[in-house]
Design an enzyme around this catalytic site. Structure first.
Site, short mmCIF file in Angstrom:
data_model
loop_
_atom_site.label_atom_id
_atom_site.label_comp_id
_atom_site.label_asym_id
_atom_site.label_seq_id
_atom_site.Cartn_x
_atom_site.Cartn_y
_atom_site.Cartn_z
N LYS B 91 -10.17 -5.24 -4.00
CA LYS B 91 -10.02 -3.82 -3.61
C LYS B 91 -11.24 -3.29 -2.85
CE LYS B 91 -5.93 -2.84 -5.32
NZ LYS B 91 -4.81 -2.54 -4.40
N GLU B 113 -5.92 7.10 -5.41
CA GLU B 113 -5.09 6.87 -6.58
C GLU B 113 -5.54 5.56 -7.20
OE1 GLU B 113 -4.44 5.84 -3.63
OE2 GLU B 113 -3.80 3.76 -3.94
N SER B 379 -7.17 -12.54 -7.24
CA SER B 379 -7.48 -11.23 -6.66
C SER B 379 -8.40 -10.37 -7.51
CB SER B 379 -6.20 -10.48 -6.37
OG SER B 379 -5.39 -10.42 -7.52
#
Lengths: 257, 397
Positions: B91, B113, B379
C-alpha cells in the site's frame, strides 16, 4: 413543453419562485408518502422531488441516509417508486421528479427506466452520481420520451462544466449551494448570487437551488437569487416529528419563497 | 497482445468511467492533469525513486520459498516480499506517490478509507513524511478486527474516524471519504487506496504499484534466467495484483487473481465478485458488483477486512473478459490454513488478505512439475492479524 417547463413558465409570468420539497419515498412507508405529497400540493408546492432509497447514498448527509435505510427496510425499490407514482397520478397532477442514484437505474436498464417512468407519470429525473459526461445515452432516451433530465452544478463548477451541464439539463438546473452533501450548513455570503449570475450567462433555463436550505429565512434569501428552492433534509426531519409540525413547516417555507 | 488501457475517458473496454457528483468533477480533472504532468516530470520521478529506495526500502526481495516448495512437492514457489516494504504492505507504493502528488497540487490535507488498516497506515505515513494533515475513515467492524492498525495510524498523527453506518466495513468508509472529499475538495486530496473509483484513480494507482512487476522481472531473470509460469495475487480492489501482473501482460505467463470466498459462495457470505456478482456502477466506476436485482449493494463477508468489499477495480473484469487473467477464490478456512502453513514452513506470516493467494498456491503447486515457477505477491505481513486469528481460534491473548 413538459409539465415542469410549464410550471416554471407560469411562475415566471406571475413573478413567483418555485417551491420544491423533497421526501424519501417509503419513509416510513408509501401510504404516508402519498399523504405527504398531497399535503405538499395543498400547501401549494410547485414540484415534488421524490427520493429513491439506495444502500450507498454518497451525496447525502446523515438525515437522508437514515431515511434511505428506513425506506429500504420497508422494501421500497426503484420499481416500487415508479408504481407508486402511477398510483399517485390518480389523485394529483403535481410535477414529480425522481432523485435516484445511478446503479438502480443501470440495473433497471436505462431504456426500460425512461419508458416506465414516463408511462407512470414521472416528469423528470435527477441522478447525482451521473454527470453529463456519462449520460449521453440516458439523455438521448429521455429527450425522445420527453422526460426531463436535471443535472447538477456546484460552487466548484468551472466554465467548462457549466456549459456542459446547462446543455444536458432540461426542465431546470439544480444548483448545489454548498461544496458538500445534503443537509450541510448553508453559507449565505453572496457567493451563491455570483455563481448563479455566472450560470445565467450561458442559459435561460430555470435554476433551482438545493442542499443546505433548512429554514424559511434561508429559503426566502435563496429564492431571491434563483427560480426555485429545494428543501430536503429539513423536511425529512420534520416528517419524523409528525403530521402537524410538518404541515406547519411546509406552509412556512411556501410563504417564505 | 493485450490492449493497454484506459482510454481518454477512463474506460477499460466497457468498465471504468467517472460516476461522481458534479462537485468532484473539476477535482478529478485537476488530479488527472497533475498526475499526467508528474509522469513526465523528471524531478518528481527522481524524488519518487529516491524515496522508494531510501524510505520504502525498495527493491523488495524476491525470495525462493524452498521449504514451502518442498512441503508442497511441485512447482518452485517464489514470494515477492512486499511485506518487507516500509509499513508492511504494498500500500505504501501508492500512498507515497499520491502524498507527493497532493503536495504538488498544494493540498494541505489528505484523507483515505481503509479496510484492513494497511492503506490507512500507509497514507498516515505518507502524510507524516510530506507534512500533511491526515484523516482516515474506517468502518466500526474493521476497527475492531484491526485494532492494532488503528493505534498505529493515531501514533502517526492521523485522525481515525469511525464509520458506524451501513455494513460498517470498507465500502462505507469509502462513502464517508467521498462525502468528506465533496465537502473539503478545495483543500483536500483523497488518497484512494486501490485501482478503483473514478478515473484517473485506477490508472494512477496501477502506475504507482507497477514497480512491483518491474522489479520482479529483473529479479526472476537473475535468479532463474527466465520468466515464471504463473503469477498469483489476492484481489480486493486489485492493486497488488495489477501491480505485479501489469508488467507481464504481454508475456506467456498464466495469471490468477484470488478473491475472498468467505464462508463459501453458496452461503452468500463472501466477497467473490466474479463468482457471485454482475456488472454495476458503484463508488465512481462501472465494474463487477455484488448487488441485488434492484441495484442495491449486497453485504459482503471475508475473514480479511482488506478483501471484504462488494466491487473490484475496473481493469480486472476487462482482463477477465479478454481471457488474460483467471479469477478464483479461497474461503476463510483455506486462507486461515495458508496463514499458518506459510508461518510454519517459512517463518513468514502473511496478511490474511495475502493468505488467500497462498491458499491458491497450496492448491496449484502440487499439480505442477518441479521445473515450473510460481511467483506469488506476498502483498502484506500478518502481524496486524495475529490478534484477530487468535480470537477466531478461541485463544485469549
Amino acid at each position: 413543453m413538459t409539465r415542469i417547463e410549464k410550471t416554471f413558465k407560469k411562475l415566471k409570468k406571475e413573478n413567483r419562485k418555485a417551491f420544491i420539497p423533497y421526501i424519501m419515498a417509503g419513509d416510513p412507508n408509501l401510504e404516508r408518502t402519498k399523504d405527504i405529497v398531497l399535503m405538499f400540493e395543498e400547501c401549494e408546492a410547485d414540484i415534488v422531488e421524490l427520493g429513491v432509497p439506495f444502500t450507498d447514498p454518497l451525496a447525502d448527509g446523515p438525515t437522508i441516509q437514515r431515511a434511505s435505510e428506513r425506506a429500504l427496510k420497508e422494501g421500497v425499490t426503484l420499481r416500487k417508486v415508479i408504481a407508486f407514482v402511477r398510483e399517485l397520478r390518480r389523485s394529483t397532477e403535481i410535477p414529480v421528479v425522481l432523485m435516484t442514484y445511478y446503479n438502480p437505474v443501470f440495473k433497471y436498464g436505462e431504456e426500460n427506466l425512461v419508458k416506465d417512468a414516463k408511462d407512470a407519470g414521472v416528469d423528470g429525473v435527477i441522478v447525482p452520481d451521473l454527470p453529463p459526461d456519462e449520460a449521453e445515452n440516458f439523455i438521448k432516451l429521455s429527450r425522445k420520451a420527453d422526460l426531463d433530465t436535471i443535472f447538477l452544478l456546484a460552487p466548484t463548477s468551472t466554465e467548462d462544466r457549466i456549459k456542459k451541464v446547462v446543455k444536458a439539463s432540461k426542465g431546470f438546473i439544480y444548483y448545489v449551494s454548498i461544496t458538500g452533501i445534503t443537509g450541510a450548513k448553508l453559507l449565505l455570503d453572496g457567493s451563491i448570487e455570483a455563481l448563479i449570475s455566472e450560470i445565467k450567462k450561458y442559459t435561460d433555463k430555470p435554476i433551482a437551488i438545493g442542499f443546505g436550505v433548512s429554514t424559511p429565512e434561508e429559503a426566502s434569501q435563496v429564492a431571491g437569487v434563483a427560480d426555485g428552492v429545494i428543501v430536503g433534509s429539513a423536511i425529512v426531519r420534520a416528517v419524523q416529528e409528525g403530521r402537524e409540525t410538518l404541515k406547519d413547516f411546509v406552509s412556512k417555507l411556501r410563504k417564505a419563497i | 497482445m493485450i490492449k493497454k488501457l484506459p482510454d481518454r475517458r477512463g474506460y477499460f473496454g466497457q468498465y471504468g468511467g467517472r460516476f461522481v457528483p458534479e462537485t468532484l468533477m473539476p477535482a478529478l480533472k485537476e488530479l488527472e492533469e497533475a498526475y499526467l504532468k508528474s509522469k513526465r516530470d523528471k524531478g518528481f520521478q527522481r524524488e519518487l525513486n529516491h524515496l522508494q529506495k531510501t524510505y520504502i526500502g525498495r527493491p523488495t526481495p524476491l525470495y525462493f520459498a524452498s521449504r514451502f516448495t518442498e512441503y508442497l512437492g511441485g512447482a518452485k514457489v517464489y514470494l515477492k516480499r512486499e511485506d518487507l516494504a516500509h509499513t508492511g504492505a504494498h500500500k505504501i507504493n501508492n500512498a507515497l506517490g499520491q502524498s507527493l502528488l497532493a503536495r504538488r497540487m498544494a493540498k494541505k490535507r489528505v484523507i483515505a478509507e481503509t479496510g484492513a488498516g494497511q492503506h490507512g497506515v500507509a497514507t498516515a505515513t505518507g502524510a507524516a513524511l510530506v507534512g500533511l494533515e491526515c484523516e482516515i475513515y474506517m468502518g466500526t467492524e474493521d476497527m475492531q478486527r484491526q485494532a492494532l492498525n488503528v493505534f498505529r495510524m493515531r501514533l502517526l498523527g492521523a485522525k481515525v474516524t469511525e464509520v458506524p453506518v451501513g455494513s460498517r466495513t470498507l465500502k462505507d468508509a469509502i462513502n464517508e471519504a467521498l462525502r468528506d472529499w465533496t465537502t473539503n475538495v478545495r483543500t483536500t486530496h483523497y488518497v484512494l487506496g486501490t485501482v478503483f473509483g473514478p478515473h484517473p484513480f485506477p490508472v494512477m494507482v496501477r502506475d504507482f504499484q507497477s514497480v512491483i512487476g518491474k522489479e520482479t522481472r529483473r529479479q526472476i531473470l537473475n535468479a532463474e534466467g527466465g520468466l515464471p509460469d504463473y503469477l498469483i495475487a489476492c484481489v480486493g480492489g486489485g492493486s497488488n495484483a495489477i501491480g505485479l501482473f501489469y508488467e507481464f501482460l504481454d508475456e506467456d505467463i498464466k495469471m490468477i487473481g484470488v478473491e475472498a470466498g468467505g464462508k463459501g459462495i453458496e452461503t452468500g457470505e463472501h466477497a467473490a465478485r466474479f463468482a457471485g456478482g454482475s456488472i454495476g456502477v458503484f463508488q465512481g466506476c462501472k465494474s463487477y458488483l455484488l448487488q441485488d436485482d434492484d441495484g442495491n449493494v449486497l453485504g459482503t463477508h471475508s475473514v480479511s477486512a482488506g478483501l471484504d468489499y462488494a466491487s473490484i477495480g475496473p481493469e480486472h473484469p476487462y482482463l477477465r473478459d479478454s481471457g488474460r487473467i483467471e479469477y478464483t477464490y479461497a474461503t476463510d478456512d483455506e486462507a486461515l490454513a495458508a496463514f499458518e502453513l506459510l508461518s510454519k514452513t517459512e517463518g513468514i506470516t502473511p496478511a490474511l488478505e495475502t493468505a488467500h493467494a497462498i491458499a491458491e498456491v497450496i492448491k496449484l503447486a502440487p499439480k505442477l512439475s518441479e521445473d515450473k515457477i510460481i511467483i506469488v505477491n506476498l502483498s502484506g505481513r500478518g502481524d496486524k492479524d495475529v490478534q484477530h486469528v487468535a480470537r477466531i481460534k478461541g485463544i485469549e491473548l
